[in-house]
Design an enzyme around this catalytic site. Sequence first.
Site, short mmCIF file in Angstrom:
data_model
loop_
_atom_site.label_atom_id
_atom_site.label_comp_id
_atom_site.label_asym_id
_atom_site.label_seq_id
_atom_site.Cartn_x
_atom_site.Cartn_y
_atom_site.Cartn_z
N HIS A 126 0.89 -1.00 0.30
CA HIS A 126 0.11 0.07 -0.16
C HIS A 126 0.61 0.96 -0.32
CE1 HIS A 126 -4.03 -2.27 0.20
NE2 HIS A 126 -3.65 -2.49 1.48
N ASP A 163 -2.97 -10.60 -2.58
CA ASP A 163 -3.52 -10.19 -1.07
C ASP A 163 -4.98 -9.42 -1.55
OD1 ASP A 163 -2.10 -8.55 1.42
OD2 ASP A 163 -4.38 -7.85 0.74
N HIS A 165 -6.36 -7.19 -0.81
CA HIS A 165 -6.37 -5.38 -0.59
C HIS A 165 -5.81 -5.09 -1.83
CE1 HIS A 165 -7.06 -6.05 4.11
NE2 HIS A 165 -8.38 -5.17 3.39
N ASP A 252 -5.23 -12.68 3.34
CA ASP A 252 -6.34 -12.19 4.07
C ASP A 252 -7.64 -12.20 3.01
OD1 ASP A 252 -5.40 -10.23 2.43
OD2 ASP A 252 -5.11 -8.74 3.54
#
Length: 313
Positions: A126, A163, A165, A252
């Site tokens: 991120h 991931d 996200h 996740d």
Amino acid sequence: MTTALIHSPHFLDHDTGPGHPERPDRLRAVTRALRDHGLWDRLIHLDFGPATSATITRVHAPAYIDRLVEACHLGRGYIDSPDSVIGLASEEIARLAAGGAVAAADAVAGGVVDRAFCAVRPPGHHAEADRSMGFCLYNNIAIAAAHLIAQHGLERVAIVDFDVHHGNGTQHIFEHRDDVLFASLHQDPLTLYPGTGHARETGVAGGEGYTINVPLPAGADDAVCLRAWRQQVRPRVLAYRPQALLISAGFDAAAADPLAHLEVSVDGFEQLTRELRDVAEQCCDGRIISMLEGGYDLNALGEGVARHVELLL
């Protein structure tokens, strides 16, 4: 295949405080699972040190590095966003994680090992060129990719991010370039942080066509995720013919994870890893560098990493 492990007990010293999802127990769960599955002693444990500022500034603005150093030195509680918690030592530990990514890149590109798994924290995907987001300080996988290109002369590097996200930071860093193919499978940004990664985001200017975003609906299970990979990502990666395959390995998307809403099982992570491994064997002599990103249910994280690493071996 020889597979290296990047790990340091110093990664536990990045103190995010009580109740924060990105906590030291995550790495404890990973190392425990690797030992319990008999994998720890099969891995080649590489020595490494912190990344230099010159290495980090291949992907991050010098002013951002200065801000992060200052924020830690002054004892501020976070940088840029309240979820990017920092302590006095956080910049040094993030620099060590980036150094681990570089050491993995050197070992794989230099033929010391065939593959590497980087059990590092803080995670990185991120972190944008000039700001922290989503628990991430330095973008470890972007630093590794840029190092492969600058130091080892690679012309085509692929990054596949699974991931849950979207890897907004990695996209932000490379979206103008054609020497890095970035592909992300993630929960629909309309329903999950960070709100980027729509299918229409395909790159900018000279990088147009080298960003692939595949949003997945909330509740997507193994079958949906694997079908998306097989139909929308795998053919593009094969056509690109990367000289190294890098993986942002977040666990996740697991059904038990508290921060998202996908339903991927441990078997699903295993099958996706198997297919990523097969792509690498077709394109780049099996060369893989895998970087730990998210994963916040400790059992799902440990089991997912163990299956992933076993297949890399």
